[in-house]
Every structure is written in C-alpha cells, then in structure tokens.
Design a protein around this motif. Structure first.
Motif, PDB file in Angstrom:
ATOM      1  N   GLU A 116       0.832  -1.205   0.000  1.00 31.67           N
ATOM      2  CA  GLU A 116       0.000   0.000   0.000  1.00 31.67           C
ATOM      3  C   GLU A 116       0.871   1.263   0.000  1.00 31.67           C
ATOM      4  O   GLU A 116       2.045   1.238   0.382  1.00 31.67           O
ATOM      5  N   ILE A 117       0.229   2.361  -0.398  1.00 30.42           N
ATOM      6  CA  ILE A 117       0.830   3.692  -0.231  1.00 30.42           C
ATOM      7  C   ILE A 117      -0.035   4.433   0.773  1.00 30.42           C
ATOM      8  O   ILE A 117      -1.265   4.461   0.631  1.00 30.42           O
ATOM      9  N   VAL A 118       0.618   5.009   1.778  1.00 29.64           N
ATOM     10  CA  VAL A 118      -0.119   5.776   2.788  1.00 29.64           C
ATOM     11  C   VAL A 118       0.124   7.257   2.515  1.00 29.64           C
ATOM     12  O   VAL A 118       1.274   7.703   2.422  1.00 29.64           O
ATOM     13  N   ILE A 119      -0.964   8.004   2.371  1.00 24.91           N
ATOM     14  CA  ILE A 119      -0.856   9.416   1.965  1.00 24.91           C
ATOM     15  C   ILE A 119      -1.376  10.327   3.072  1.00 24.91           C
ATOM     16  O   ILE A 119      -2.441  10.081   3.652  1.00 24.91           O
ATOM     17  N   ASN A 120      -0.600  11.387   3.334  1.00 24.99           N
ATOM     18  CA  ASN A 120      -0.991  12.388   4.337  1.00 24.99           C
ATOM     19  C   ASN A 120      -0.732  13.785   3.801  1.00 24.99           C
ATOM     20  O   ASN A 120       0.175  13.994   2.996  1.00 24.99           O
ATOM     21  N   GLY A 121      -1.513  14.748   4.300  1.00 25.70           N
ATOM     22  CA  GLY A 121      -1.286  16.154   3.964  1.00 25.70           C
ATOM     23  C   GLY A 121      -2.459  16.786   3.242  1.00 25.70           C
ATOM     24  O   GLY A 121      -3.572  16.277   3.276  1.00 25.70           O
ATOM     25  N   GLN A 122      -2.162  17.912   2.573  1.00 29.10           N
ATOM     26  CA  GLN A 122      -3.223  18.610   1.841  1.00 29.10           C
ATOM     27  C   GLN A 122      -2.676  19.283   0.597  1.00 29.10           C
ATOM     28  O   GLN A 122      -1.526  19.727   0.553  1.00 29.10           O
ATOM     29  N   CYS A 123      -3.527  19.331  -0.441  1.00 27.18           N
ATOM     30  CA  CYS A 123      -3.126  20.027  -1.668  1.00 27.18           C
ATOM     31  C   CYS A 123      -3.593  21.474  -1.587  1.00 27.18           C
ATOM     32  O   CYS A 123      -4.292  21.859  -0.648  1.00 27.18           O
ATOM     33  N   SER A 124      -3.204  22.277  -2.587  1.00 26.38           N
ATOM     34  CA  SER A 124      -3.575  23.703  -2.564  1.00 26.38           C
ATOM     35  C   SER A 124      -5.058  23.865  -2.893  1.00 26.38           C
ATOM     36  O   SER A 124      -5.701  22.951  -3.436  1.00 26.38           O
ATOM     37  N   ALA A 125      -5.567  25.058  -2.596  1.00 25.39           N
ATOM     38  CA  ALA A 125      -6.988  25.339  -2.865  1.00 25.39           C
ATOM     39  C   ALA A 125      -7.240  25.568  -4.349  1.00 25.39           C
ATOM     40  O   ALA A 125      -8.373  25.717  -4.767  1.00 25.39           O
ATOM     41  N   TRP A 126      -6.155  25.590  -5.158  1.00 23.72           N
ATOM     42  CA  TRP A 126      -6.298  25.956  -6.568  1.00 23.72           C
ATOM     43  C   TRP A 126      -6.415  24.746  -7.480  1.00 23.72           C
ATOM     44  O   TRP A 126      -6.426  24.905  -8.695  1.00 23.72           O
ATOM     45  N   PRO A 141     -14.748  24.642 -10.596  1.00 21.84           N
ATOM     46  CA  PRO A 141     -14.733  24.485  -9.139  1.00 21.84           C
ATOM     47  C   PRO A 141     -13.340  24.079  -8.648  1.00 21.84           C
ATOM     48  O   PRO A 141     -12.749  23.116  -9.121  1.00 21.84           O
ATOM     49  N   GLN A 142     -12.821  24.862  -7.722  1.00 25.74           N
ATOM     50  CA  GLN A 142     -11.490  24.575  -7.175  1.00 25.74           C
ATOM     51  C   GLN A 142     -11.586  24.426  -5.661  1.00 25.74           C
ATOM     52  O   GLN A 142     -12.504  24.964  -5.037  1.00 25.74           O
ATOM     53  N   GLY A 143     -10.628  23.742  -5.083  1.00 26.86           N
ATOM     54  CA  GLY A 143     -10.656  23.610  -3.635  1.00 26.86           C
ATOM     55  C   GLY A 143      -9.643  22.608  -3.120  1.00 26.86           C
ATOM     56  O   GLY A 143      -9.077  21.800  -3.875  1.00 26.86           O
ATOM     57  N   GLU A 144      -9.395  22.699  -1.805  1.00 27.71           N
ATOM     58  CA  GLU A 144      -8.396  21.829  -1.154  1.00 27.71           C
ATOM     59  C   GLU A 144      -8.925  20.400  -1.001  1.00 27.71           C
ATOM     60  O   GLU A 144     -10.127  20.179  -0.843  1.00 27.71           O
ATOM     61  N   ILE A 145      -7.980  19.469  -0.978  1.00 28.13           N
ATOM     62  CA  ILE A 145      -8.302  18.079  -0.642  1.00 28.13           C
ATOM     63  C   ILE A 145      -7.325  17.676   0.462  1.00 28.13           C
ATOM     64  O   ILE A 145      -6.124  17.952   0.364  1.00 28.13           O
ATOM     65  N   TYR A 146      -7.866  17.061   1.508  1.00 32.13           N
ATOM     66  CA  TYR A 146      -7.046  16.667   2.664  1.00 32.13           C
ATOM     67  C   TYR A 146      -6.915  15.139   2.701  1.00 32.13           C
ATOM     68  O   TYR A 146      -7.860  14.417   2.362  1.00 32.13           O
ATOM     69  N   PHE A 147      -5.751  14.698   3.163  1.00 29.41           N
ATOM     70  CA  PHE A 147      -5.476  13.259   3.243  1.00 29.41           C
ATOM     71  C   PHE A 147      -4.994  12.909   4.650  1.00 29.41           C
ATOM     72  O   PHE A 147      -3.996  13.448   5.123  1.00 29.41           O
TER      73      PHE A 147
END
Ligand SMILES: Cc1cc2nc3c(=O)[nH]c(=O)nc-3n(C[C@H](O)[C@H](O)[C@H](O)COP(=O)(O)OP(=O)(O)OC[C@H]3O[C@@H](n4cnc5c(N)ncnc54)[C@H](O)[C@@H]3O)c2cc1C
Length: 427
Positions: free
Chosen positions: A178-188, A246-252
C-alpha cells in the motif's frame, strides 16, 4: 512557388481565422464543438459565473450537466491520437480553441476531468482505466507551501546551495502493498471541489529519505480515488474569474491506496510529471487562444453598433487600427499554441518549460486582446450586463494558472542556459 490569383477577393476566413483549408472531417469536428461552445458552454459559463462557489458545486447544480453534453460530441482522445500526426494536432487545437471560446473555466474543467483516465490508459492499467472512467478527475500537484517550486528540476542551478528542496504538504510512503498518503493540496486544484478521482503528484519517502542526493524531493504519481477513507475536502474557492471551474483543497489523513495505483515511482517521477504538465500547458494555450478570439469578436460586433464622432466606431481609422492589432494577436496566439502542441506531441524529447513558454505568450496576448476589447466597449465594458468583464476576469487568472508567467519565463531562460551548456546555439 507563388500562388497566382487572377482576381482580388477577400481572404478565406473561418472560425479559426486565416486557416489553411481544413479536411472535411476537421471542419465537421470544429463546427460540432463550436455549436456545443455556443449553445452549452457560453450560457452555462455565464450562469455559473453569477452563482456562489458553494452553489456551483451543490447537488443539482447545472454545472454537472456539462459532462453529459460534452460526451455527446463523441470526442475520444485515444481515437484522435490514431490520426496522422499533423491532423491530430490540428484537431486537438481546433477543439481546445472552441472550448475556450465558449467558456475557459468549463474548458479547463472538462479536460482536467479526463486527466486521470488518460494517464491510466497511457500507463496501460485496465484496472485504473475502469476505476477512473465516468468520474470527474483532477490534477493535484500544487500545495499550500509548494506553488512555483513544483517546477524546480535543476537543483544545482535553481536552489540555494546545500539546502534540501521543497517537500511541500502532501507525501506518500510505501508500506507493503500500500501507499499511505498524508497532507493537503492547494486550494487551486482545478475540479478539486468536485473531483471523484485525483491524479496526484506528491512528495515521497524512499529508504527513509524524502530527498535525492542533490536535495531534489523524491516524488510519486498516484491515482487516488477520493471516496477512500481519510479523504476530505475544503470549502470551494471563491475567486475572481473562471468561476465555472470548481477549485478547492483536498485533505489526506492516512489514506491507504494499493501500491499498484502508482503510475510513477522514484526515478520515473519527474519524467511522468513533466509529461502531465506539458499536456496541461498545451491545453491552456488552445483554450486562451479561444478566449482571445472571443474578446476580439465581441469588440468587432460592438464597433459596428456603437456610434461616436458622428459615425460607427468601425468607421474610424483609430478603431480599425485597434481591431487590427487585436486580430493580429489572436493569430499570434493560434500559431504559438499549435506549434507548441505539435512539439509536445511529435518531438522525441519534449519539455514542460517549452510548452509553458507558449502558455505565457498566449495568455499574455489574450489578456491584451481582452483588455483592449473592454476599452473599446467604453463604460459599458465594465458592466456585468456585457460579456467583456467576465472574459477579462477569466483571462487574468490564466497569467497564474498552470504556472505563474514570470517564473515560467525565467525557467525558459534557465532552459536556454542548460541547453547552451550542452552546446546548443554555439555555432
Ligand atoms: C485558475 C487556476 C487553476 C489552477 N489549477 C491547478 C490545478 O489544476 N492543479 C494544481 O495543482 N494547481 C493548480 N493551480 C495552481 C497554480 O499552478 C499555482 O497558483 C501557480 O503555479 C503559482 O503558485 P502559487 O500560487 O503558489 O504562487 P507562488 O509560487 O507563491 O508565487 C507568488 C509570487 O512569487 C513569485 N516567485 C515564485 N517563485 C519565485 C522564484 N523562484 N523567484 C522569483 N520569484 C518567484 C512569482 O512570480 C509570484 O509572483 C491553479 C491556479 C489557478 C489560478
């Protein structure tokens, strides 16, 4: 050889300006996409522009209808890629320009939506193709602390000596299968607020380190289903232009995806990322050629209606000069956009700084054309009753979108330095 005419006629001019004759198939595709742009994208883009960002993405929003309408055109990128190379480039250009002429926000949304499935297909994973088909996709590469820095490739020339690169805010770690992903991308991230699947370009840890020997961050490119546990979304971005996009952040938060969802790991990362970015850049150039053309056409029409100085604006020499200058710039956009697309699709070794340079030229010219169109409308140009102010706002974002224009131009200069060091332009 000279082409001899026996009579002076007006030049042949079509939707895409002073176009050499199109094949029947090309003209039919152009006409079909133009109809879609006129009847669907323009009115829908104008409607969404006036809605709040939250209303644009709410269930039942007219935004979602655009995907079914677009699908009816039957434009299959894989079938287009089978055509003779020059024809494929021309058709891809014609399509992108018409979409941008209709509405740039929706044009970007439509293409980004298909980004993950295209990548899945190119890497040859039927499982990922099935996973992405019919879903709204996004291309997730920038992060709150990592904007222009995603473009840094040459640590020796571009980064402070002895310092590690920018790891950003999203990272993945391989754990077994598996790959474990954490963090957040930009709102753009375009489509971020509505996407069901992401093509993610994130930092990665290999053998206990996030960095290559020269300090460049390790990366991985992964297709991430956004309904997996641990994924959440921020508020949709309320912004100046391209409001239909539509743009926006995605959190992991400890999101686990199978390792086989990776489309590029470790040493394949930067090549894969460069290909994806080149693809995005070429599309931006076609779309904003369409925006420039839309601005010019609105101005041309208005100048035939508005009277000042005792006659229509079009009858003044000054106005003709201004329109001539705009038309010249539209033609410039189209030429640069097509050349960069041909280079990206046909050259054995392409580079995203090259396609990004075309994006800079096209978006700057489009901005000039739309700005002059607004000026030609006079005071009414600033009114929301007229279409120009929206084009102006839409075009303004493009100077930052897909890479900020000053930084992209600086990186073209860097490319010249790199090529010169290899012997280019020294004869
Ligand atoms: C409409 C739109 C759509 C977008 N779509 C997507 C998308 O689909 N996916 C995605 O991941 N991202 C997307 N983005 C994000 C976009 O790629 C970034 O906004 C862009 O790359 C710039 O990054 P930044 O906003 O963090 O600005 P920064 O990088 O913080 O730049 C701010 C200022 O600093 C300057 N600067 C930066 N670096 C340097 C340097 N090394 N030297 C000197 N000056 C510097 C720049 O010139 C700029 O003026 C989108 C953005 C917009 C506006």
């Amino acid at each position: 050889m000279m082409t001899l005419k026996t009579e002076l006629t007006l030049p042949a001019a079509g939707l895409s300006g002073f176009e050499p004759p199109l094949a029947e198939e090309e003209a039919a595709i152009q006409a079909g996409v133009h109809r879609f742009a006129r009847e669907v994208l323009r009115p829908l883009g104008a409607e969404l522009d006036r809605m709040t960002a939250a209303a644009v993405i709410a269930p039942g929003s007219p935004y979602y209808g655009v995907f079914a309408e677009f699908a009816k055109l039957g434009l299959d990128p894989f079938a287009l890629a089978e055509l003779p190379p020059d024809m494929a480039v021309r058709i891809e250009s014609l399509i992108g320009e018409e979409l941008g002429w209709g509405d740039s926000g929706l044009a970007v949304s439509l293409v980004v939506a298909g980004f993950p499935v295209q990548m899945a297909s190119i890497v040859g994973s039927q499982e990922l193709v099935d996973l992405c088909t019919g879903k709204i996709g996004c291309w997730m590469i920038t992060q709150p602390d990592k904007g222009s820095d995603v473009q840094v490739f040459d640590m020796a020339r571009e980064w402070a000596p002895g310092q590690q690169g920018n790891k950003g805010n999203v990272w993945g770690r391989i754990q077994g299968d598996e790959i474990v992903i954490n963090g957040q991308c930009s709102a753009w991230v375009s489509n971020g607020a509505v996407a069901q699947v992401a093509l993610g370009y994130i930092s990665a840890e290999y053998d206990g380190s996030f960095f290559e020997k020269d300090g460049r961050p390790h990366g991985m490119s992964v297709i991430i289903p956004l309904d997996f546990p641990g994924v959440s979304k921020g508020k949709p971005l309320d912004k100046l232009g391209q409001r239909a996009l539509p743009q926006g952040e995605i959190y992991f938060d400890n999101v686990r995806v199978p390792k086989r969802f990776a489309v590029a790991l470790r040493h394949e990362y930067y090549g894969n990322m460069a290909s994806a970015w080149s693809f995005a850049g070429t599309h931006m150039s076609q779309v904003f050629t369409g925006v420039a053309r839309a601005g010019f056409e609105h101005a041309l029409k208005y100048c035939h209606e508005r009277k000042q100085g005792g006659t229509r604006l079009i009858d003044h020499q000054l106005t003709r000069h201004r329109l001539g200058d705009m038309l010249r710039r539209v033609e410039l956009c189209r030429s640069v956009a097509r050349r960069s697309l041909a280079y990206a699709r046909q050259s054995p070794a392409t580079h995203p700084y090259v396609t990004a340079a075309a994006k800079v030229t096209v978006t700057q010219e489009a901005m000039k054309v739309v700005d002059e169109a607004l000026q030609l409308f006079g005071g009414v140009g600033t009114s929301r009753e007229y279409p120009i102010e929206k084009l102006y706002r839409d075009a303004r974002l493009a100077l930052i979108e897909d890479g900020e224009n000053y930084v992209l131009t600086m990186r073209l200069g860097l490319l010249a330095q790199q090529l010169y060091a290899e012997g280019w332009a020294q004869d």
